[in-house]
Design an enzyme around this catalytic site. Structure first.
Site, PDB file in Angstrom:
ATOM      1  CG  ASP A 248     122.309 101.907 131.273  1.00 28.33           C
ATOM      2  OD1 ASP A 248     123.420 101.983 131.687  1.00 28.33           O
ATOM      3  OD2 ASP A 248     122.137 101.377 130.047  1.00 28.33           O
TER       4      ASP A 248
ATOM      5  CG  ASP B 229     127.921 100.903 128.416  1.00 26.03           C
ATOM      6  OD1 ASP B 229     126.917 100.487 127.661  1.00 26.03           O
ATOM      7  OD2 ASP B 229     127.502 101.659 129.454  1.00 26.03           O
TER       8      ASP B 229
END
Length: 219
Positions: free
Chosen positions: A33, A173
């Site tokens: 991320d 996600d």
């Protein structure tokens, strides 16, 4: 067959290499991320993390860009060793130029949609991308609970991908754990992205193994 993407956002960074090695046999992807403090409030990870991961794993490195102007990061992330980049459809006025720039950089490219974005917004781009990532939480933070609205979104997007006979990975996600992963696969997900669902568990390797068993049943 589906796979698991281990999101290192919830890993212990003091032991990152050790944790990567422990779960690597059970995952196909390590998910990184990247946040700029603008598109989402947190600032997290980045090129240096990709550089540190590349020498210690042969698995695919997938960058999830939660940033403004995502295309400005593509070249440096490629040089750091990234394989796949996914950016938010909401972060660009028109995705096509950024998709083309990612391709030109030698990356596989995906689009990510927040929960409030209609899935139809990605339909025009399905034949030009490698994956679609549906958020099941508010982007930016680990340890959130999965929003069940995502299941219907997965099913509808799976139907469109299948209708077009496209080889596009469908990813979920946010909040993915052993107790909800099967429902995500049943709804059409082929990639289970798990952060705390792996690294915050008492035995991360066992959690990754169990998630992998579920993901392998994806169509």
């Amino acid at each position: 067959m589906g796979t698991v993407a281990a999101s290192i956002l919830a890993a212990d960074f003091a032991r990152l290499g050790e944790q990567v090695a422990a779960v690597e046999p059970h995952v196909g992807v390590f998910h990184v991320d990247i946040m700029d403090g603008h598109f989402v409030p947190p600032i997290a990870l980045g090129t240096v993390i990709v550089q540190s991961l590349r020498p210690v794993t042969t698995r695919t490195l997938h960058g999830h860009l939660m940033v403004d102007a995502p295309e400005s990061f593509f070249d440096e992330l490629r040089d750091a060793g990234l394989d796949v980049v996914s950016f938010h459809l909401e972060a660009v006025p028109e995705p096509a130029p950024a998709i083309a720039k990612g391709r030109a950089a030698g990356l596989r490219v995906g689009l990510t949609l927040n929960l409030e974005t209609p899935i139809e917004a990605v339909f025009p781009y399905l034949d030009s991308i490698d994956d679609v990532m549906l958020m099941s939480i508010r982007p930016g933070w680990s340890y959130q609970q999965l929003n069940a609205e995502v299941y219907e979104r997965l099913s509808a997007l799976r139907a469109e991908i299948d209708r077009l006979a496209l080889d596009v990975a469908l990813e979920i996600d946010g909040g993915v754990k052993i107790d909800n992963a099967q429902r995500a696969v049943d709804a059409g997900a082929t990639v289970l992205i798990a952060a705390s669902g792996i690294f915050a568990q008492p035995d991360p390797a066992e959690a990754a193994r169990r998630l992998a068993t579920i993901a392998e049943g994806a169509r």
